[in-house]
Design a protein around this motif. Sequence first.
Motif, PDB file in Angstrom:
ATOM      1  N   LYS A   4     100.483 -83.615 -31.436  1.00  0.00           N
ATOM      2  CA  LYS A   4     100.761 -84.521 -32.540  1.00  0.00           C
ATOM      3  C   LYS A   4     100.720 -85.955 -32.022  1.00  0.00           C
ATOM      4  CE  LYS A   4     103.797 -81.711 -35.377  1.00  0.00           C
ATOM      5  NZ  LYS A   4     105.101 -81.653 -36.032  1.00  0.00           N
ATOM      6  N   TYR A   5     100.793 -86.851 -32.955  1.00  0.00           N
ATOM      7  CA  TYR A   5     100.946 -88.263 -32.703  1.00  0.00           C
ATOM      8  C   TYR A   5      99.710 -88.859 -32.030  1.00  0.00           C
ATOM      9  CZ  TYR A   5     105.481 -86.304 -33.687  1.00  0.00           C
ATOM     10  OH  TYR A   5     106.494 -85.583 -34.245  1.00  0.00           O
ATOM     11  N   ASP A   6      99.885 -89.907 -31.284  1.00  0.00           N
ATOM     12  CA  ASP A   6      98.713 -90.617 -30.775  1.00  0.00           C
ATOM     13  C   ASP A   6      98.454 -90.373 -29.294  1.00  0.00           C
ATOM     14  OD1 ASP A   6     100.223 -93.944 -30.530  1.00  0.00           O
ATOM     15  OD2 ASP A   6     100.956 -91.979 -29.962  1.00  0.00           O
ATOM     16  N   ASN A   7      99.159 -89.448 -28.686  1.00  0.00           N
ATOM     17  CA  ASN A   7      98.905 -89.144 -27.274  1.00  0.00           C
ATOM     18  C   ASN A   7      97.493 -88.593 -27.128  1.00  0.00           C
ATOM     19  OD1 ASN A   7     101.542 -89.797 -26.901  1.00  0.00           O
ATOM     20  ND2 ASN A   7     102.256 -87.697 -26.738  1.00  0.00           N
ATOM     21  N   GLY A   8      96.813 -88.986 -26.134  1.00  0.00           N
ATOM     22  CA  GLY A   8      95.498 -88.436 -25.855  1.00  0.00           C
ATOM     23  C   GLY A   8      94.364 -89.073 -26.632  1.00  0.00           C
ATOM     24  N   MET A   9      94.659 -90.034 -27.482  1.00  0.00           N
ATOM     25  CA  MET A   9      93.605 -90.638 -28.296  1.00  0.00           C
ATOM     26  C   MET A   9      92.524 -91.275 -27.429  1.00  0.00           C
ATOM     27  SD  MET A   9      93.721 -90.187 -31.519  1.00  0.00           S
ATOM     28  CE  MET A   9      92.540 -91.439 -31.926  1.00  0.00           C
ATOM     29  N   ALA A  10      92.921 -91.865 -26.315  1.00  0.00           N
ATOM     30  CA  ALA A  10      91.938 -92.548 -25.475  1.00  0.00           C
ATOM     31  C   ALA A  10      90.908 -91.581 -24.914  1.00  0.00           C
ATOM     32  CB  ALA A  10      92.642 -93.289 -24.343  1.00  0.00           C
ATOM     33  N   SER A  11      91.285 -90.318 -24.772  1.00  0.00           N
ATOM     34  CA  SER A  11      90.360 -89.357 -24.178  1.00  0.00           C
ATOM     35  C   SER A  11      89.454 -88.671 -25.210  1.00  0.00           C
ATOM     36  CB  SER A  11      91.147 -88.286 -23.410  1.00  0.00           C
ATOM     37  OG  SER A  11      91.932 -87.524 -24.311  1.00  0.00           O
ATOM     38  N   LEU A  12      89.653 -88.936 -26.489  1.00  0.00           N
ATOM     39  CA  LEU A  12      88.820 -88.300 -27.509  1.00  0.00           C
ATOM     40  C   LEU A  12      87.429 -88.928 -27.555  1.00  0.00           C
ATOM     41  CD1 LEU A  12      91.120 -87.863 -30.629  1.00  0.00           C
ATOM     42  CD2 LEU A  12      90.269 -86.093 -29.105  1.00  0.00           C
ATOM     43  N   THR A  13      86.458 -88.063 -27.619  1.00  0.00           N
ATOM     44  CA  THR A  13      85.084 -88.544 -27.778  1.00  0.00           C
ATOM     45  C   THR A  13      84.770 -88.656 -29.259  1.00  0.00           C
ATOM     46  OG1 THR A  13      84.120 -86.337 -27.868  1.00  0.00           O
ATOM     47  CG2 THR A  13      84.407 -87.322 -25.660  1.00  0.00           C
ATOM     48  N   ASN A  14      83.697 -89.387 -29.579  1.00  0.00           N
ATOM     49  CA  ASN A  14      83.276 -89.486 -30.975  1.00  0.00           C
ATOM     50  C   ASN A  14      82.940 -88.111 -31.541  1.00  0.00           C
ATOM     51  OD1 ASN A  14      83.630 -92.245 -31.077  1.00  0.00           O
ATOM     52  ND2 ASN A  14      81.513 -92.698 -30.531  1.00  0.00           N
ATOM     53  N   GLU A  15      82.393 -87.232 -30.712  1.00  0.00           N
ATOM     54  CA  GLU A  15      82.062 -85.878 -31.151  1.00  0.00           C
ATOM     55  C   GLU A  15      83.326 -85.082 -31.489  1.00  0.00           C
ATOM     56  OE1 GLU A  15      80.759 -87.247 -28.285  1.00  0.00           O
ATOM     57  OE2 GLU A  15      78.817 -87.729 -29.204  1.00  0.00           O
ATOM     58  N   GLN A  16      84.377 -85.242 -30.686  1.00  0.00           N
ATOM     59  CA  GLN A  16      85.633 -84.548 -30.969  1.00  0.00           C
ATOM     60  C   GLN A  16      86.251 -85.056 -32.268  1.00  0.00           C
ATOM     61  OE1 GLN A  16      87.461 -85.338 -27.109  1.00  0.00           O
ATOM     62  NE2 GLN A  16      87.751 -83.122 -26.865  1.00  0.00           N
ATOM     63  N   ALA A  74      84.643 -86.399 -34.789  1.00  0.00           N
ATOM     64  CA  ALA A  74      83.797 -85.879 -35.871  1.00  0.00           C
ATOM     65  C   ALA A  74      84.108 -84.412 -36.139  1.00  0.00           C
ATOM     66  CB  ALA A  74      82.322 -86.071 -35.533  1.00  0.00           C
ATOM     67  N   SER A  75      84.349 -83.637 -35.082  1.00  0.00           N
ATOM     68  CA  SER A  75      84.676 -82.224 -35.232  1.00  0.00           C
ATOM     69  C   SER A  75      86.016 -82.045 -35.935  1.00  0.00           C
ATOM     70  CB  SER A  75      84.702 -81.545 -33.863  1.00  0.00           C
ATOM     71  OG  SER A  75      85.084 -80.201 -33.981  1.00  0.00           O
ATOM     72  N   LEU A  91      93.146 -89.034 -38.603  1.00  0.00           N
ATOM     73  CA  LEU A  91      92.165 -88.411 -37.714  1.00  0.00           C
ATOM     74  C   LEU A  91      91.444 -89.520 -36.970  1.00  0.00           C
ATOM     75  CD1 LEU A  91      90.944 -85.615 -40.125  1.00  0.00           C
ATOM     76  CD2 LEU A  91      92.510 -85.414 -38.185  1.00  0.00           C
ATOM     77  N   ALA A  92      92.210 -90.209 -36.152  1.00  0.00           N
ATOM     78  CA  ALA A  92      91.774 -91.297 -35.281  1.00  0.00           C
ATOM     79  C   ALA A  92      91.747 -92.650 -35.979  1.00  0.00           C
ATOM     80  CB  ALA A  92      90.429 -90.999 -34.624  1.00  0.00           C
ATOM     81  N   GLU A  93      92.155 -92.719 -37.244  1.00  0.00           N
ATOM     82  CA  GLU A  93      92.266 -94.023 -37.880  1.00  0.00           C
ATOM     83  C   GLU A  93      93.428 -94.785 -37.248  1.00  0.00           C
ATOM     84  OE1 GLU A  93      90.771 -91.062 -40.921  1.00  0.00           O
ATOM     85  OE2 GLU A  93      92.519 -91.126 -39.604  1.00  0.00           O
ATOM     86  N   HIS A  94      93.232 -96.044 -37.016  1.00  0.00           N
ATOM     87  CA  HIS A  94      94.261 -96.923 -36.450  1.00  0.00           C
ATOM     88  C   HIS A  94      94.776 -96.424 -35.098  1.00  0.00           C
ATOM     89  CE1 HIS A  94      94.300 -99.027 -40.266  1.00  0.00           C
ATOM     90  NE2 HIS A  94      94.412 -97.851 -40.855  1.00  0.00           N
ATOM     91  N   GLY A  95      93.996 -95.629 -34.401  1.00  0.00           N
ATOM     92  CA  GLY A  95      94.394 -95.139 -33.088  1.00  0.00           C
ATOM     93  C   GLY A  95      95.445 -94.046 -33.124  1.00  0.00           C
ATOM     94  N   HIS A  96      95.610 -93.389 -34.257  1.00  0.00           N
ATOM     95  CA  HIS A  96      96.614 -92.331 -34.383  1.00  0.00           C
ATOM     96  C   HIS A  96      95.947 -90.989 -34.652  1.00  0.00           C
ATOM     97  CE1 HIS A  96     100.054 -95.052 -34.387  1.00  0.00           C
ATOM     98  NE2 HIS A  96      99.309 -95.863 -35.121  1.00  0.00           N
ATOM     99  N   LEU A  97      96.691 -89.942 -34.311  1.00  0.00           N
ATOM    100  CA  LEU A  97      96.207 -88.590 -34.519  1.00  0.00           C
ATOM    101  C   LEU A  97      97.319 -87.784 -35.184  1.00  0.00           C
ATOM    102  CD1 LEU A  97      93.785 -86.747 -33.955  1.00  0.00           C
ATOM    103  CD2 LEU A  97      94.834 -86.184 -31.756  1.00  0.00           C
ATOM    104  N   TYR A  98      96.964 -87.081 -36.251  1.00  0.00           N
ATOM    105  CA  TYR A  98      97.867 -86.231 -37.021  1.00  0.00           C
ATOM    106  C   TYR A  98      98.859 -87.083 -37.796  1.00  0.00           C
ATOM    107  CZ  TYR A  98      95.629 -82.871 -33.953  1.00  0.00           C
ATOM    108  OH  TYR A  98      94.709 -82.150 -33.258  1.00  0.00           O
ATOM    109  N   HIS A  99     100.149 -86.815 -37.685  1.00  0.00           N
ATOM    110  CA  HIS A  99     101.145 -87.605 -38.405  1.00  0.00           C
ATOM    111  C   HIS A  99     102.381 -87.749 -37.532  1.00  0.00           C
ATOM    112  CE1 HIS A  99     103.735 -84.128 -39.323  1.00  0.00           C
ATOM    113  NE2 HIS A  99     102.600 -83.463 -39.394  1.00  0.00           N
ATOM    114  N   GLY A 100     103.210 -88.669 -37.876  1.00  0.00           N
ATOM    115  CA  GLY A 100     104.434 -88.850 -37.105  1.00  0.00           C
ATOM    116  C   GLY A 100     104.583 -90.247 -36.545  1.00  0.00           C
ATOM    117  N   THR A 101     103.483 -90.963 -36.421  1.00  0.00           N
ATOM    118  CA  THR A 101     103.563 -92.356 -35.999  1.00  0.00           C
ATOM    119  C   THR A 101     102.750 -93.173 -36.979  1.00  0.00           C
ATOM    120  OG1 THR A 101     101.633 -92.169 -34.572  1.00  0.00           O
ATOM    121  CG2 THR A 101     103.784 -91.782 -33.543  1.00  0.00           C
ATOM    122  N   GLY A 102     103.184 -94.350 -37.227  1.00  0.00           N
ATOM    123  CA  GLY A 102     102.463 -95.239 -38.132  1.00  0.00           C
ATOM    124  C   GLY A 102     102.711 -94.887 -39.583  1.00  0.00           C
ATOM    125  N   ILE A 103     102.537 -95.877 -40.430  1.00  0.00           N
ATOM    126  CA  ILE A 103     102.697 -95.673 -41.866  1.00  0.00           C
ATOM    127  C   ILE A 103     101.449 -96.133 -42.601  1.00  0.00           C
ATOM    128  CG2 ILE A 103     105.221 -95.697 -41.895  1.00  0.00           C
ATOM    129  CD1 ILE A 103     105.059 -98.658 -42.714  1.00  0.00           C
TER     130      ILE A 103
END
Length: 169
Positions: free
Chosen positions: A60-72, A74-75, A114-126
């Motif tokens: 959850k959250y934004d951990n690991g966002m830096a390691s995501l590729t554009n393909e991931q 998109a998937s 889904l990577a908008e604003h550097g976040h993944l899933y939910h729990g951080t950011g509004i």
Amino acid sequence: KYNHHFGDNGASVTNRFLRDREFSDPAFIFVNYMEAHNPFEPPTGYGPEDATAPAVEGWKYDNGMASLTNEQIASLRANYRGEVAYLDEQIGEIYEEFNDNTVIVITGDHGVSLAEHGHLYHGTGIYNPVTKVPLIITGTGRTGRLDHSVGIISLYRTICRLAGIDPTM
């Protein structure tokens, strides 16, 4: 009870349960479908042929966002769209079954980034991807569209009033 088995988290079983019941008296039924939820692995035929969620650090959250590729990214998005399409079909089945003399309320408790604003899933950011969820109310005899947001307390009051219940009780 939450039993996570990817693809269909119980929507088909829930729908079968509802179809198999006779409701002679007024009833309130709350259904929490979990299909549009991470790790985003839609049932066969509803997403890309290789609909396997990419391994993402920090479930959850934004951990690991830096390691995501554009393909991931998109998937993830394609798989999410597949899950939403499946869920839409499941809700459509219930709507077709119960749309006579029934008020149906469809909403979500949260959205997903889904990577908008550097976040993944939910729990951080509004941001809107997490906070702006659909709200559909059918069976009231009224039609229209609101162009403003409503809060969850307003939804509670609306459902109570539709059921003939004083929401302040």
